[in-house]
Design a protein around this motif. Structure first.
Motif, PDB file in Angstrom:
ATOM      1  N   PHE A   5       0.729  -1.063   0.030  1.00  0.00           N
ATOM      2  CA  PHE A   5       0.056  -0.007  -0.029  1.00  0.00           C
ATOM      3  C   PHE A   5       0.665   1.266   0.059  1.00  0.00           C
ATOM      4  O   PHE A   5       0.652   2.236  -0.540  1.00  0.00           O
ATOM      5  CB  PHE A   5      -0.920  -0.057   1.181  1.00  0.00           C
ATOM      6  N   ASP A   6       2.026   1.085   0.658  1.00  0.00           N
ATOM      7  CA  ASP A   6       3.049   2.565   0.738  1.00  0.00           C
ATOM      8  C   ASP A   6       3.506   2.690  -0.831  1.00  0.00           C
ATOM      9  O   ASP A   6       3.669   3.788  -1.188  1.00  0.00           O
ATOM     10  CB  ASP A   6       4.100   2.106   1.669  1.00  0.00           C
ATOM     11  N   THR A  60     -13.020   9.589   4.184  1.00  0.00           N
ATOM     12  CA  THR A  60     -12.150   8.905   2.816  1.00  0.00           C
ATOM     13  C   THR A  60     -13.322   8.852   1.873  1.00  0.00           C
ATOM     14  O   THR A  60     -12.656   9.310   0.594  1.00  0.00           O
ATOM     15  CB  THR A  60     -12.128   7.339   3.103  1.00  0.00           C
ATOM     16  N   LEU A  61     -14.459   8.697   1.949  1.00  0.00           N
ATOM     17  CA  LEU A  61     -15.607   8.990   0.803  1.00  0.00           C
ATOM     18  C   LEU A  61     -15.840  10.415   0.349  1.00  0.00           C
ATOM     19  O   LEU A  61     -15.944  10.415  -0.772  1.00  0.00           O
ATOM     20  CB  LEU A  61     -16.869   8.619   1.418  1.00  0.00           C
ATOM     21  N   MET A  62     -15.298  11.169   1.356  1.00  0.00           N
ATOM     22  CA  MET A  62     -15.299  12.781   0.892  1.00  0.00           C
ATOM     23  C   MET A  62     -14.333  12.982  -0.213  1.00  0.00           C
ATOM     24  O   MET A  62     -14.512  14.214  -0.743  1.00  0.00           O
ATOM     25  CB  MET A  62     -15.339  13.669   2.049  1.00  0.00           C
ATOM     26  N   MET A 120      -7.366   4.619   3.424  1.00  0.00           N
ATOM     27  CA  MET A 120      -7.802   4.809   4.959  1.00  0.00           C
ATOM     28  C   MET A 120      -6.898   3.618   5.715  1.00  0.00           C
ATOM     29  O   MET A 120      -7.136   2.336   5.726  1.00  0.00           O
ATOM     30  CB  MET A 120      -9.264   4.166   4.910  1.00  0.00           C
ATOM     31  N   PRO A 121      -6.293   4.216   6.462  1.00  0.00           N
ATOM     32  CA  PRO A 121      -5.191   3.323   7.284  1.00  0.00           C
ATOM     33  C   PRO A 121      -5.887   2.669   8.313  1.00  0.00           C
ATOM     34  O   PRO A 121      -7.092   2.861   8.821  1.00  0.00           O
ATOM     35  CB  PRO A 121      -4.073   4.226   7.861  1.00  0.00           C
ATOM     36  N   ASP A 139      -6.684  -0.309   4.806  1.00  0.00           N
ATOM     37  CA  ASP A 139      -5.540  -1.114   5.435  1.00  0.00           C
ATOM     38  C   ASP A 139      -5.985  -1.471   6.929  1.00  0.00           C
ATOM     39  O   ASP A 139      -5.663  -0.671   7.679  1.00  0.00           O
ATOM     40  CB  ASP A 139      -4.184  -0.210   5.455  1.00  0.00           C
ATOM     41  N   GLU A 140      -6.514  -2.520   7.023  1.00  0.00           N
ATOM     42  CA  GLU A 140      -7.100  -3.246   8.278  1.00  0.00           C
ATOM     43  C   GLU A 140      -7.791  -1.719   9.052  1.00  0.00           C
ATOM     44  O   GLU A 140      -7.759  -1.777  10.180  1.00  0.00           O
ATOM     45  CB  GLU A 140      -5.891  -3.726   9.189  1.00  0.00           C
TER      46      GLU A 140
END
Length: 248
Positions: free
Chosen positions: A44-45, A142-144, A75-76, A153-154
């Protein structure tokens, strides 16, 4: 469609990925599961541009990209809400950074707050609410971003089982309603099988795909569904085999 081709990354003498390939269909939920420390977060990074790859290419909908920062939201595991900002101000951060219309953004965020059960808490600070509510606010943020591709990520690992189950339903509903493409890391096999259209079992480093499970059972799914139980048994067996090789 997200296409990852021949992605490689080394840190000194540690090879995390070497020639890693992955294709993620558009509009579905792809879940990645593997041993702790196998390189999932490093992947992901690399996708988000936090660290550069040593080699390999990425593309989204056929367009080559150096990373997914311009087309994906992330989203972390930790909510990372700004503690001095209200929930609404936290949710509005992506819109403000993008220079979107403030009134329209606030109305859109308000609709998400109602959908997430956060209505009435807009002025609260993150320290004044529960962990589950903070994660819901992080999901709103996140959705915005209005990105079709979302990397998770978990995001639910720190929550209790009841709160996690309620957020499973919200994730699925929002994914369908807004036609998002989700790529999710989890250590919880049952969670992955409940949410995924395709679940990928990953090896230890250097990370590769060991198994693919296509899940055609309609959602929402039940943990006691016989097909889901069979898939869970197969995933556990493959992970046990991978970990047993580590101890030989």
């Amino acid at each position: 469609m997200l296409a990852i081709s021949h992605l490689s990354k080394r840190f000194d003498d540690l090879t995390v990925l070497e020639g890693f390939d992955l294709t993620v269909p558009r509009g579905g939920v792809t879940v990645l599961i593997g041993p702790s420390g196998c390189g999932k977060t490093t992947l992901f990074d690399l996708l988000t541009g936090v660290v550069p790859p040593d080699s390999g290419t990425l593309s989204w909908m056929g367009d080559p990209l150096p990373h997914l920062g311009a087309v994906g939201a992330y989203m972390p595991q930790k909510d990372l809400l700004l503690p001095w900002c209200s929930l609404m101000d936290n949710a509005l951060l992506p819109s403000r950074i993008a220079g979107a219309d403030p009134g329209a953004s606030r109305r859109r965020a308000g609709a998400f707050f109602r959908r997430m059960g956060l209505e009435g808490f807009e002025a609260y600070l993150p320290g004044e609410i529960s962990g589950g509510m903070r994660q819901r606010c992080a999901l709103v943020r996140t959705l915005m971003s209005e990105r079709e591709l979302v990397l998770l990520d978990e995001p639910l690992s720190a929550l209790d089982a009841i709160t996690r189950r309620s957020l499973h339903g919200l994730l699925l509903a929002l994914q369908r309603e807004f036609a998002k493409t989700l790529v999710m890391i989890t250590h919880d096999i049952e969670e992955g099988l409940l949410l995924a259209d395709e679940l990928l079992v990953l090896s230890k480093m250097p990370m590769k795909i060991l198994q693919r499970h296509s899940l055609e059972t309609p959602k929402p799914r039940r943990p006691d569904d016989p097909g889901l139980i069979r898939s869970k048994t197969a995933v556990l067996a493959r992970l046990d085999l991978e970990l047993s090789h580590e101890t030989l």
